[in-house]
Design a protein around this motif. Structure first.
Motif, PDB file in Angstrom:
ATOM      1  N   LYS A  45      12.316  -3.219   0.924  1.00 46.61           N
ATOM      2  CA  LYS A  45      13.075  -1.997   1.243  1.00 46.61           C
ATOM      3  C   LYS A  45      14.487  -2.018   0.660  1.00 46.61           C
ATOM      4  N   PRO A  46      15.222  -3.153   0.737  1.00 44.59           N
ATOM      5  CA  PRO A  46      16.563  -3.147   0.140  1.00 44.59           C
ATOM      6  C   PRO A  46      16.538  -2.895  -1.373  1.00 44.59           C
ATOM      7  N   LEU A  47      15.474  -3.286  -2.048  1.00 46.77           N
ATOM      8  CA  LEU A  47      15.341  -3.030  -3.488  1.00 46.77           C
ATOM      9  C   LEU A  47      14.896  -1.592  -3.749  1.00 46.77           C
ATOM     10  N   ALA A  48      13.935  -1.116  -2.950  1.00 44.56           N
ATOM     11  CA  ALA A  48      13.338   0.208  -3.170  1.00 44.56           C
ATOM     12  C   ALA A  48      14.268   1.342  -2.762  1.00 44.56           C
ATOM     13  N   GLY A  49      15.025   1.136  -1.681  1.00 40.30           N
ATOM     14  CA  GLY A  49      15.910   2.184  -1.204  1.00 40.30           C
ATOM     15  C   GLY A  49      15.197   3.332  -0.528  1.00 40.30           C
ATOM     16  N   THR A  50      13.968   3.101  -0.045  1.00 36.83           N
ATOM     17  CA  THR A  50      13.208   4.131   0.674  1.00 36.83           C
ATOM     18  C   THR A  50      12.883   3.620   2.067  1.00 36.83           C
ATOM     19  N   GLU A  51      12.556   4.527   2.968  1.00 37.32           N
ATOM     20  CA  GLU A  51      12.272   4.136   4.354  1.00 37.32           C
ATOM     21  C   GLU A  51      10.977   3.348   4.493  1.00 37.32           C
ATOM     22  N   SER A  52       9.992   3.658   3.659  1.00 38.79           N
ATOM     23  CA  SER A  52       8.732   2.916   3.653  1.00 38.79           C
ATOM     24  C   SER A  52       8.281   2.779   2.197  1.00 38.79           C
ATOM     25  N   CYS A  53       7.232   2.004   1.969  1.00 37.95           N
ATOM     26  CA  CYS A  53       6.761   1.790   0.606  1.00 37.95           C
ATOM     27  C   CYS A  53       6.166   3.087   0.072  1.00 37.95           C
ATOM     28  N   GLU A  54       6.681   3.552  -1.046  1.00 36.92           N
ATOM     29  CA  GLU A  54       6.222   4.805  -1.654  1.00 36.92           C
ATOM     30  C   GLU A  54       5.296   4.570  -2.839  1.00 36.92           C
ATOM     31  N   SER A  55       4.832   3.328  -3.018  1.00 33.31           N
ATOM     32  CA  SER A  55       3.858   3.030  -4.065  1.00 33.31           C
ATOM     33  C   SER A  55       2.445   3.211  -3.526  1.00 33.31           C
ATOM     34  N   ALA A  56       1.568   3.764  -4.347  1.00 29.65           N
ATOM     35  CA  ALA A  56       0.143   3.796  -4.025  1.00 29.65           C
ATOM     36  C   ALA A  56      -0.463   2.519  -4.608  1.00 29.65           C
ATOM     37  N   HIS A  57      -1.299   1.850  -3.842  1.00 31.27           N
ATOM     38  CA  HIS A  57      -1.870   0.580  -4.281  1.00 31.27           C
ATOM     39  C   HIS A  57      -3.387   0.658  -4.349  1.00 31.27           C
ATOM     40  N   THR A  58      -3.951   0.080  -5.386  1.00 28.67           N
ATOM     41  CA  THR A  58      -5.383  -0.145  -5.496  1.00 28.67           C
ATOM     42  C   THR A  58      -5.522  -1.597  -5.901  1.00 28.67           C
ATOM     43  N   GLY A  59      -6.145  -2.396  -5.035  1.00 26.74           N
ATOM     44  CA  GLY A  59      -6.150  -3.812  -5.342  1.00 26.74           C
ATOM     45  C   GLY A  59      -7.163  -4.626  -4.582  1.00 26.74           C
ATOM     46  N   TYR A  60      -6.905  -5.929  -4.608  1.00 27.21           N
ATOM     47  CA  TYR A  60      -7.837  -6.922  -4.078  1.00 27.21           C
ATOM     48  C   TYR A  60      -7.028  -8.068  -3.478  1.00 27.21           C
ATOM     49  N   ILE A  61      -7.403  -8.489  -2.282  1.00 26.98           N
ATOM     50  CA  ILE A  61      -6.734  -9.609  -1.629  1.00 26.98           C
ATOM     51  C   ILE A  61      -7.457 -10.901  -2.023  1.00 26.98           C
ATOM     52  N   VAL A  62      -6.724 -11.787  -2.682  1.00 27.88           N
ATOM     53  CA  VAL A  62      -7.281 -13.050  -3.151  1.00 27.88           C
ATOM     54  C   VAL A  62      -7.280 -14.087  -2.037  1.00 27.88           C
ATOM     55  N   SER A  63      -6.151 -14.185  -1.325  1.00 30.16           N
ATOM     56  CA  SER A  63      -6.032 -15.172  -0.249  1.00 30.16           C
ATOM     57  C   SER A  63      -4.977 -14.714   0.741  1.00 30.16           C
ATOM     58  N   GLY A  64      -4.992 -15.328   1.922  1.00 28.03           N
ATOM     59  CA  GLY A  64      -4.038 -14.981   2.965  1.00 28.03           C
ATOM     60  C   GLY A  64      -4.414 -13.691   3.672  1.00 28.03           C
ATOM     61  N   ARG A  65      -3.545 -13.278   4.587  1.00 28.00           N
ATOM     62  CA  ARG A  65      -3.800 -12.077   5.374  1.00 28.00           C
ATOM     63  C   ARG A  65      -2.546 -11.222   5.421  1.00 28.00           C
ATOM     64  N   MET A  66      -2.759  -9.902   5.516  1.00 24.42           N
ATOM     65  CA  MET A  66      -1.653  -8.964   5.584  1.00 24.42           C
ATOM     66  C   MET A  66      -2.010  -7.829   6.537  1.00 24.42           C
ATOM     67  N   ASN A  67      -1.037  -7.404   7.304  1.00 25.12           N
ATOM     68  CA  ASN A  67      -1.190  -6.236   8.162  1.00 25.12           C
ATOM     69  C   ASN A  67      -0.492  -5.075   7.465  1.00 25.12           C
ATOM     70  N   ILE A  68      -1.157  -3.937   7.390  1.00 26.44           N
ATOM     71  CA  ILE A  68      -0.622  -2.749   6.741  1.00 26.44           C
ATOM     72  C   ILE A  68      -0.588  -1.635   7.782  1.00 26.44           C
ATOM     73  N   PHE A  96     -11.066  -5.254  -0.722  1.00 29.93           N
ATOM     74  CA  PHE A  96     -10.548  -4.224  -1.617  1.00 29.93           C
ATOM     75  C   PHE A  96      -9.601  -3.374  -0.801  1.00 29.93           C
ATOM     76  N   ILE A  97      -8.474  -2.967  -1.386  1.00 28.82           N
ATOM     77  CA  ILE A  97      -7.537  -2.104  -0.671  1.00 28.82           C
ATOM     78  C   ILE A  97      -7.173  -0.902  -1.520  1.00 28.82           C
ATOM     79  N   GLN A  98      -7.025   0.220  -0.870  1.00 33.24           N
ATOM     80  CA  GLN A  98      -6.497   1.434  -1.478  1.00 33.24           C
ATOM     81  C   GLN A  98      -5.551   2.023  -0.446  1.00 33.24           C
ATOM     82  N   ILE A  99      -4.263   2.040  -0.762  1.00 35.06           N
ATOM     83  CA  ILE A  99      -3.233   2.392   0.205  1.00 35.06           C
ATOM     84  C   ILE A  99      -2.388   3.522  -0.374  1.00 35.06           C
ATOM     85  N   ALA A 100      -2.267   4.598   0.372  1.00 31.64           N
ATOM     86  CA  ALA A 100      -1.439   5.726  -0.048  1.00 31.64           C
ATOM     87  C   ALA A 100       0.042   5.401   0.166  1.00 31.64           C
ATOM     88  N   PRO A 101       0.924   6.126  -0.502  1.00 30.27           N
ATOM     89  CA  PRO A 101       2.353   5.949  -0.244  1.00 30.27           C
ATOM     90  C   PRO A 101       2.669   6.204   1.225  1.00 30.27           C
TER      91      PRO A 101
END
Length: 123
Positions: free
Chosen positions: A51-74, A89-94
């Motif tokens: 967020k300090p780099l992006a300067g937005t309140e939340s992530c405004e990138s759309a993501h299409t990807g794959y989790i190789v290892s570890g866990r993440m809460n979205i 597989f993940i597909q996340i809207a802004p």
């Protein structure tokens, strides 16, 4: 386009570190656009380390990807949420926040949302 392209993220075209040493983005430029491998260290959270780099309140990138290892809460701005892990597989809207779950780094590949990710905002 070449008939065969193979590259290593360990020799990325660009590496962008996250705030507080909580990970990095390794980016490869391809004929089809940027492809990234992000390593999110334990304790990483978008709202604290990007967020300090992006300067937005939340992530405004759309993501299409794959989790190789570890866990993440979205968590989407709407409140919808999911915990993702290896093989997902993940597909996340802004409009979302995310953070690493547990003590293992989360490694994610993304072929749509990392081109401008973790860059200082132009604003």
């Amino acid at each position: 386009m070449a008939g065969l392209v193979y590259r290593s993220f360990d020799s990325a075209d660009e590496t962008r570190p996250f705030e507080d040493g909580k990970g990095r983005l390794d980016l490869l430029e391809t004929d089809g656009g940027p492809v990234g491998r992000a390593v999110f260290e334990p304790g990483w959270r978008w709202s604290q380390h990007i967020k300090p780099l992006a300067g937005t309140e939340s992530c405004e990138s759309a993501h299409t990807g794959y989790i190789v290892s570890g866990r993440m809460n979205i968590v989407m701005d709407s409140g919808e949420s999911a915990e993702v892990g290896p093989g997902d597989f993940i597909q996340i809207a802004p409009g979302h926040d995310a953070w690493v779950v547990g003590d293992e780094p989360c490694v994610a590949l993304d072929w749509t949302g990392y081109g401008n990710y973790a860059q200082p905002s132009s604003a």
